[in-house]
Design an enzyme around this catalytic site. Sequence first.
Site, PDB file in Angstrom:
ATOM      1  N   ASP B 363       0.826  -1.204   0.000  1.00  0.00           N
ATOM      2  CA  ASP B 363       0.000   0.000   0.000  1.00  0.00           C
ATOM      3  C   ASP B 363       0.865   1.261   0.000  1.00  0.00           C
ATOM      4  O   ASP B 363       0.568   2.241  -0.669  1.00  0.00           O
ATOM      5  CB  ASP B 363      -0.849   0.101   1.267  1.00  0.00           C
ATOM      6  CG  ASP B 363      -1.624  -1.138   1.624  1.00  0.00           C
ATOM      7  OD1 ASP B 363      -1.186  -2.234   1.266  1.00  0.00           O
ATOM      8  OD2 ASP B 363      -2.655  -0.997   2.301  1.00  0.00           O
ATOM      9  N   GLU B 489      -6.513 -10.073  -4.423  1.00  0.00           N
ATOM     10  CA  GLU B 489      -6.417 -11.108  -3.392  1.00  0.00           C
ATOM     11  C   GLU B 489      -7.485 -12.194  -3.541  1.00  0.00           C
ATOM     12  O   GLU B 489      -7.567 -13.086  -2.709  1.00  0.00           O
ATOM     13  CB  GLU B 489      -6.460 -10.476  -2.004  1.00  0.00           C
ATOM     14  CG  GLU B 489      -5.226  -9.619  -1.766  1.00  0.00           C
ATOM     15  CD  GLU B 489      -5.167  -8.972  -0.394  1.00  0.00           C
ATOM     16  OE1 GLU B 489      -6.143  -9.102   0.367  1.00  0.00           O
ATOM     17  OE2 GLU B 489      -4.152  -8.323  -0.105  1.00  0.00           O
ATOM     18  N   LYS B 593     -11.247  -9.090  -6.073  1.00  0.00           N
ATOM     19  CA  LYS B 593     -11.423  -8.286  -4.864  1.00  0.00           C
ATOM     20  C   LYS B 593     -11.096  -6.833  -5.175  1.00  0.00           C
ATOM     21  O   LYS B 593     -11.699  -5.925  -4.627  1.00  0.00           O
ATOM     22  CB  LYS B 593     -10.496  -8.828  -3.773  1.00  0.00           C
ATOM     23  CG  LYS B 593     -10.707  -8.230  -2.389  1.00  0.00           C
ATOM     24  CD  LYS B 593      -9.733  -8.852  -1.383  1.00  0.00           C
ATOM     25  CE  LYS B 593      -9.971  -8.325   0.026  1.00  0.00           C
ATOM     26  NZ  LYS B 593      -8.875  -8.723   0.938  1.00  0.00           N
TER      27      LYS B 593
END
Lengths: 791, 791
Positions: B363, B489, B593
Amino acid sequence: MISHPAYDIEPWCLRETELNLGLLAQSESVFALSNGHVGWRGNLDEGEPHGLPGTYLNGVYELRPLPYAEAGYGYPASGQSVIDVTNGKLIRLLVDDEPFDLRYGRLHHHQRVLDFRTGLLHRTVAWTSPAGSTVRIRSSRLVSFTQRAVAAVAYEVEPVDAEIRIVLQSELVANEQLPPVPGGDPRSAAALESPLVPEENFARDTRLRLIHRTAGSGLQVAVAADHVVEAPAGTTTSAESTENLSRLTLTTHLHPGQTLRVEKFVAHGWSSTRSLPALHDQVEAALFSATHTAWDGLRAEQHTYLAAFWAGADVEVDGDAEIQQAVRFALFHVLQAGARAEERAIPAKGLTGPGYDGHCFWDTETFVLPLLTYTAPQAAAQALRWRFATLPAAQERARQLGLAGAAFPWRTINGSECSSYWPAGTAAFHINADIADAVVRYVAATDDDAFAREAGVPLLVQTARLWRALGHHDPQGAFHIDGVTGPDEYSALSDDNTYTNLMAQQNLAAAAHLVSRYPREAGLLAVSGAETASWRNAAARMSVPYSTALGMYEQSAGSTSHEVWDFPATGPEQYPLMLCFPYFDLYRKQVLKQADLVLALHLRGDAFTRDDKARAFAYYEALTVRDSSLSACTQAVLAAETGHVELAYDYLGEAAMMDLSDLEHNTRDGLHIASLAGTWTALVAGFGGMRHHEGLLSFAPRLPTALSRLAFTVLVHGRALRVEVTRRTATYSVPAGEPLEIQHYGTPLKVSPLSPRSVTLPTAAPEGTAPDQPPGRRPLRRSAGGAPPVG
Amino acid sequence: MISHPAYDIEPWCLRETELNLGLLAQSESVFALSNGHVGWRGNLDEGEPHGLPGTYLNGVYELRPLPYAEAGYGYPASGQSVIDVTNGKLIRLLVDDEPFDLRYGRLHHHQRVLDFRTGLLHRTVAWTSPAGSTVRIRSSRLVSFTQRAVAAVAYEVEPVDAEIRIVLQSELVANEQLPPVPGGDPRSAAALESPLVPEENFARDTRLRLIHRTAGSGLQVAVAADHVVEAPAGTTTSAESTENLSRLTLTTHLHPGQTLRVEKFVAHGWSSTRSLPALHDQVEAALFSATHTAWDGLRAEQHTYLAAFWAGADVEVDGDAEIQQAVRFALFHVLQAGARAEERAIPAKGLTGPGYDGHCFWDTETFVLPLLTYTAPQAAAQALRWRFATLPAAQERARQLGLAGAAFPWRTINGSECSSYWPAGTAAFHINADIADAVVRYVAATDDDAFAREAGVPLLVQTARLWRALGHHDPQGAFHIDGVTGPDEYSALSDDNTYTNLMAQQNLAAAAHLVSRYPREAGLLAVSGAETASWRNAAARMSVPYSTALGMYEQSAGSTSHEVWDFPATGPEQYPLMLCFPYFDLYRKQVLKQADLVLALHLRGDAFTRDDKARAFAYYEALTVRDSSLSACTQAVLAAETGHVELAYDYLGEAAMMDLSDLEHNTRDGLHIASLAGTWTALVAGFGGMRHHEGLLSFAPRLPTALSRLAFTVLVHGRALRVEVTRRTATYSVPAGEPLEIQHYGTPLKVSPLSPRSVTLPTAAPEGTAPDQPPGRRPLRRSAGGAPPVG
């Protein structure tokens, strides 16, 4: 590794003439006695020294939490672990005032003999205590095939040269202290320490009893014993009991020439549902039956049972005495694992040790049940009826996973999933087709209509439903099964695994076929015509990945374009690879732990041409490292079929010696029952060339140079077909019953009691160069004269 | 969900005018103060009621064992968890003889204001105790951007209508009791209870100090406080200290009109290596500096620091007041997360809560550093220098995995891997290319030669080495990276993940390029010409999977032939899917996702045509459920680029309101720093169309209907480029420095201080039908007038 110095080579028994304390745990596994219900490891009568004490009851386990640092949906919360139950084997001895313990004093003579024909384990010892008293001990032990709750010991002690004072303690011991698990998880060890909670204890006259329950799984375990004593006058006895110990003590003096003989009868029982009094009565009844039969009666029953087994199961091998011994050792232990399992699992280690937590895997259906189907079919039926009994759990698991039908567990004792590593557990759906395959084989071999109706239809229907839900048709109509794990544990989560797809194909087609035979039973499961049509369609359109670049079927879609493992850079100390390399790297490269497509070449040989098989076998030989014991036997079968009988012979040796030579260094935890069964498979399916596709029994025998003769019997359609192969001919005969239609090298042959058929083997093509294995992973050369050609 | 009743909409602050105890934990996250080194959650001064008390020091963690039911090679044995360190915020109050506790009595007035320009959190309260005493309290709090160890509180209490007796306790508390983790693993909670072992405690006059260490990770933590008290005559003070509590107590009487004012200065320090006296002196020095600066001085420094930040970072949005507030809230919190992290990680939650165990993920580089690179470049440099500092651990991890170069951890605090689920941890190698991408971007934006030389070269070289070792050339020469996990994911272990491959391609090429610029530094790493040639070759021959059937790039090889997730059968209560479906099923079907290939369309937009982007964006829109907060901003960027600006506006709303509206119901555990940064990305890269490929800064602005103006500043090459976009024109200006070469819709433009460039936007093609999302997964419609167009 070929020859193990601890055991003599004899055709009908396993004999140990030296006691090597370093090999004690391994010997406890090979000398284990079991009937599939009760398992006694080959611990010394006096309990210590030991490698790993073990008494197991099939189906008795404790729960333990399965920890996850990062949990996920559908991960099983708790696992099951087999536990060491109340030990009824123990007979301790005090010689004068020293305990009989082989770690001290002097051992003059030690011998243990496991007799495959009588089913008895005999032991003789001559020992002088540190203080100089010399005794001779003889014991024999059996776990009864005919009275499944019962085991018995006959124990004799005598002085050799002077009067001795003897105290003999015959015991039941619960919660015995276990050695620490090497490298094990401290949590699981803690959870399983002292797993038995006392419920009842009893000792009076010569009778002993302990009843316990497991705290988490709530199972009650009862063990009771009675004794027949032959002792000189003046022998006194006393019995006493506490929560975890029930004991008969005999005290006497023995003059040279006098013998103290104790016959100990032990009855075992367990239940998750019956009351304490009911369980109590159950073991007392079993014990009464055993004492009534008496030692000689139990021995006679055991012998009769085994004589019948060997008549329908024996394999004779001329030219390799070690293999002759090994295959009988294997047949004996596989029988022990399954004979009286009776709607309980056949664990990967049988009841010979706690390895793999006592779990049952696909090994049972794929490697063990073929042997039992053709040699002890009632045991195969019972193992499959156990699967049938766990169908509700498998259906619940399928629902949890968002699927239809039944999803059988990858590893289990009680039928619910214990696998915490889903890429090699949940994703290995092939176990469902493996169960279906065993059902199909059993029904084809036995014509057992009641089984087919009661268990076969539900098992095939629910597994077919699983496959239909798991796969999908692409826009062109081809049926794909994505993201699943095949047999090879160095691959995972592939699309269209050939083994899985072909086994699913058979599963779907067989379900549709059986449903048409048993419409009423199918109706109870709400099977519609549309549903069976969808199964047939999925089977007909099943994808089987093929590499056009290589002109060969591949293990899974696209797998042959993966990088090949860097074998030259991998040292011998780096095997097994999973202990030295991460799964991610193993999974994404071309390297196999065990036969995968090659297993499909065997079990679905009808789906491949001879050329397909030769190409694929050669390709995968170069990639298969055999870090699994579930590989050599399959490679033996395909090596033989593709004309490499000498290589097949090498693989036979590996499968056969897995436990006798402790090739994977973990026989201490129990025997590799599947690899033992693979010894039979390598001989019968390998050198006998036996196949049984679509109800057609066929043979294509061919012996390696070292063997002059191979003879075996298989039970089919209620008849015992005997096959005898020499270097030039094969002879097929049935002693009784209707004629049997078989094939020999593709030629139909009718075999009847009146006309045994002796046929010449076709001339073998010259044996080409055998394919290479990865560097350093060639099996030990047995074909180059490793074993003396003793008849 | 659009409007959160607890917060007013104002351009430069976040104001709460009601205290909702049910939202307390969430408000503690949004009102958290931090400078990247020290983090104070927005707990009430008096400590209770609280949702989740929290004081964090970047880099302070405790170890905890990572349990595995079935362990494997390379699995990390222990993880790291951020701990709640000594709490210096606490100021408790006794009013007459009742504790000031908002759960009792009557709250007349409550207001908290987080001021983005001053960096202060203000609170005003008026409250009547159950016994009838009424007080007014004002407090202000800051965590200093200029003195990184320092936080401070100014606290005032006064009676409203009658004389009151006041006892004020200003405290340092260690090992404060935490509420149980909802649904958490009891083991991890147990391990982290009372993580601090007392080393030293002190209280004298107005000074307090506590020093502790962590038992497992061996870190020393010191917190010290001093106070300035303005109080009526007759006020008495006392100080006392025990192992986990150091306290200053003031006792006084206040008449109406009198005020008790306490300024509390708190200094924090920690070390894994320095001695106790050294650490002691360090916090005392920081404390001395803070008291010397005094409250007004700290406030002034804070304001100055933030004024400079806003001058180079502010984003103005006309037409949507909520977004205007949200983007400044986002910028403020992202600055707080990174401003003074200084060679420590920027965790996924910053220092606002314990979510994800305080770990840093990809991230940071992919979502947070773009914002910091263009608005607070020194913070971006420090974050990357932290990665550089952890290179030895990453190189060791690569060695362990049998690879070359560096394998950075998927989740970590101290640089070693904490991910226990390898398919979504170890296998997600893209994090290495993400770090390289952040290095390339930072160097391109700043020309920071020292950084490039010292940290850039080693980071790019070691990550390039990883890719070269991880991939392989096929017989035709194409370079493949098999069996890895991309950003999404709900997929794992795919071959040739397009995102991973394209980011690796850039990594390899950039490493080769930087090595040619810094041959001396490359030489120190033994980079040879042959090696860089192999990188260039791998980059040039990188495989990018393309579905000829669909005429489209696909997420990974063969992925578009997988079954599409059964969206119609999936109910709204079944999201997020990973809580209701097993990974095996998610992985093998087409369902995302979060953006994966679509993220590649953004970050490697130079590798795709406009048509490629439109087709792939539409295809993956229909499959992306956004169960991750790391998706909406990327979808906003691609929606805008492919001509769906209204859809982009909806996604902007989702990214912007993630925490302010608690869209994922877990803001209690801390803010989603990446999603906050994504608000900026959605505006600047989405509606501003900013891209920075190969050093070329380009814009393609286009506003959604609701917005009348968007203005933002980005720092490039040391200049502050201001971009102002209206519905018709874009204006580019730099206040000072050399001219800047940029592109506007593909047309080169030179912008200099003397000549701001105002250009007309090209006529937009009519906005076609926006692509569909999975049923029920469309973002909330912001474009349809959800927010009032307030300027």
